[in-house]
Design a protein around this motif. Structure first.
Motif, mmCIF file in Angstrom:
data_model
loop_
_atom_site.group_PDB
_atom_site.id
_atom_site.type_symbol
_atom_site.label_atom_id
_atom_site.label_comp_id
_atom_site.label_asym_id
_atom_site.label_seq_id
_atom_site.Cartn_x
_atom_site.Cartn_y
_atom_site.Cartn_z
ATOM 1 N N TYR A 1 0.118 5.375 4.445
ATOM 2 C CA TYR A 1 0.792 5.195 3.151
ATOM 3 C C TYR A 1 1.849 4.114 3.256
ATOM 4 C CZ TYR A 1 3.281 6.226 -1.166
ATOM 5 O OH TYR A 1 3.861 6.127 -2.400
ATOM 6 N N ASN A 2 1.859 3.250 2.242
ATOM 7 C CA ASN A 2 2.895 2.226 2.142
ATOM 8 C C ASN A 2 3.430 2.235 0.721
ATOM 9 O OD1 ASN A 2 2.687 0.213 4.751
ATOM 10 N ND2 ASN A 2 0.728 1.153 4.261
ATOM 11 N N LYS A 3 4.599 1.668 0.531
ATOM 12 C CA LYS A 3 5.213 1.642 -0.790
ATOM 13 C C LYS A 3 4.362 0.893 -1.816
ATOM 14 C CE LYS A 3 9.032 4.005 -0.403
ATOM 15 N NZ LYS A 3 9.262 5.197 -1.250
ATOM 16 N N ASP A 4 3.433 0.058 -1.301
ATOM 17 C CA ASP A 4 2.520 -0.634 -2.213
ATOM 18 C C ASP A 4 1.837 0.361 -3.159
ATOM 19 O OD1 ASP A 4 2.822 -1.795 0.430
ATOM 20 O OD2 ASP A 4 1.425 -3.371 -0.189
ATOM 21 N N MET A 5 1.602 1.565 -2.645
ATOM 22 C CA MET A 5 0.793 2.527 -3.391
ATOM 23 C C MET A 5 1.514 3.093 -4.609
ATOM 24 S SD MET A 5 -1.312 4.397 -0.319
ATOM 25 C CE MET A 5 -2.272 5.407 -1.423
ATOM 26 N N GLN A 6 2.756 2.689 -4.811
ATOM 27 C CA GLN A 6 3.400 3.021 -6.079
ATOM 28 C C GLN A 6 2.672 2.340 -7.236
ATOM 29 O OE1 GLN A 6 8.074 3.695 -5.480
ATOM 30 N NE2 GLN A 6 7.432 1.620 -4.944
ATOM 31 N N GLU A 7 1.962 1.263 -6.894
ATOM 32 C CA GLU A 7 1.258 0.485 -7.915
ATOM 33 C C GLU A 7 -0.136 1.012 -8.220
ATOM 34 O OE1 GLU A 7 2.352 -2.109 -9.771
ATOM 35 O OE2 GLU A 7 4.321 -1.650 -8.926
ATOM 36 N N ASP A 8 -0.544 2.107 -7.568
ATOM 37 C CA ASP A 8 -1.905 2.594 -7.804
ATOM 38 C C ASP A 8 -2.003 3.546 -8.991
ATOM 39 O OD1 ASP A 8 -0.791 4.919 -6.865
ATOM 40 O OD2 ASP A 8 -2.182 5.208 -5.200
ATOM 41 N N LYS A 9 -0.875 4.064 -9.467
ATOM 42 C CA LYS A 9 -0.907 5.057 -10.543
ATOM 43 C C LYS A 9 -1.204 4.432 -11.907
ATOM 44 C CE LYS A 9 0.730 7.832 -7.345
ATOM 45 N NZ LYS A 9 0.955 6.821 -6.291
ATOM 46 N N GLU A 10 -0.490 3.361 -12.223
ATOM 47 C CA GLU A 10 -0.613 2.765 -13.550
ATOM 48 C C GLU A 10 -2.045 2.330 -13.887
ATOM 49 O OE1 GLU A 10 1.425 -0.709 -16.344
ATOM 50 O OE2 GLU A 10 2.031 -0.491 -14.254
#
Length: 206
Positions: free
Chosen positions: A61-70
């Motif tokens: 997990y990386n903080k990039d995955m904050q962008e996977d929800k939208e």
């Protein structure tokens, strides 16, 4: 959208799912179909954005995955909005089978069956191929289809033609012979419809 056009007129949408043109009074715009086609680009964009985010991750997990929800939520909301409207459009549209049948007769799709007919009568296929080509050329010049040629016109090309040729050239019979998987035979088309319906029902149960 293509089938709605004047060039085809295979289907006609209910007025509730179409609008008139702002400048051409004869035009009927398939709004719902066009809007859903446009929404497809949006959903594809969500997919590509999500894939790009995930492609850049080396591991875990990386903080990039904050962008996977939208993109996921947007894609689901868009699809759930489009499906019921599109389904209602299909339920209320009129299928112009008369235009479909007329179009099917214009493409000489039974030319191979004509050649096969002569072959079954004993003519080598290469000669049957040539003879059928001559008939197609004659039809084109006269504005006819193969099944509209008289027996006399057929016999000018080969005496092997008999009255039974019209059964061989009948489009419904030609289709019935194409019963391989995915073919246009009525029996095969029904099988494919049943397979899709069974798939949908199995998904609904899940």
């Amino acid at each position: 959208i293509l089938w709605c056009s004047w060039e085809f007129k295979f289907i006609e949408l209910d007025d509730a799912y179409a609008t008139g043109s702002s400048i051409m009074p004869q035009k009927k715009n398939p709004d719902v179909a066009e809007l859903v086609r446009g929404k497809t680009g949006r959903v594809y964009g969500d997919l590509m954005g999500l894939l790009t985010v995930m492609k850049g991750l080396p591991l875990a997990y990386n903080k990039d995955m904050q962008e996977d929800k939208e993109p996921v939520f947007d894609a689901l909301d868009t699809v759930e909005m489009c499906i019921p409207v599109f389904a209602a459009m299909l339920d209320t549209m009129t299928v112009r089978t008369d235009n479909m049948r007329a179009a099917a007769g214009k493409g000489f799709i039974n030319a191979t069956d004509c050649a096969d007919y002569l072959t079954k009568k004993g003519m080598p296929f290469r000669d049957a191929y040539t003879a059928t080509g001559r008939l197609v050329a004659e039809c084109t010049a006269k504005g006819k289809t193969l099944e509209e040629l008289t027996l006399a016109e057929l016999k000018e090309v080969s005496n092997l033609f008999g009255t039974d040729v019209y059964e061989a050239l009948k489009l419904e019979n030609c289709m019935a012979l194409r019963g391989s998987c995915g073919g246009p035979a009525v029996s095969e088309t029904r099988r494919q419809i049943e397979a899709v319906e069974a798939f949908v029902q199995s998904r609904e149960k899940e």
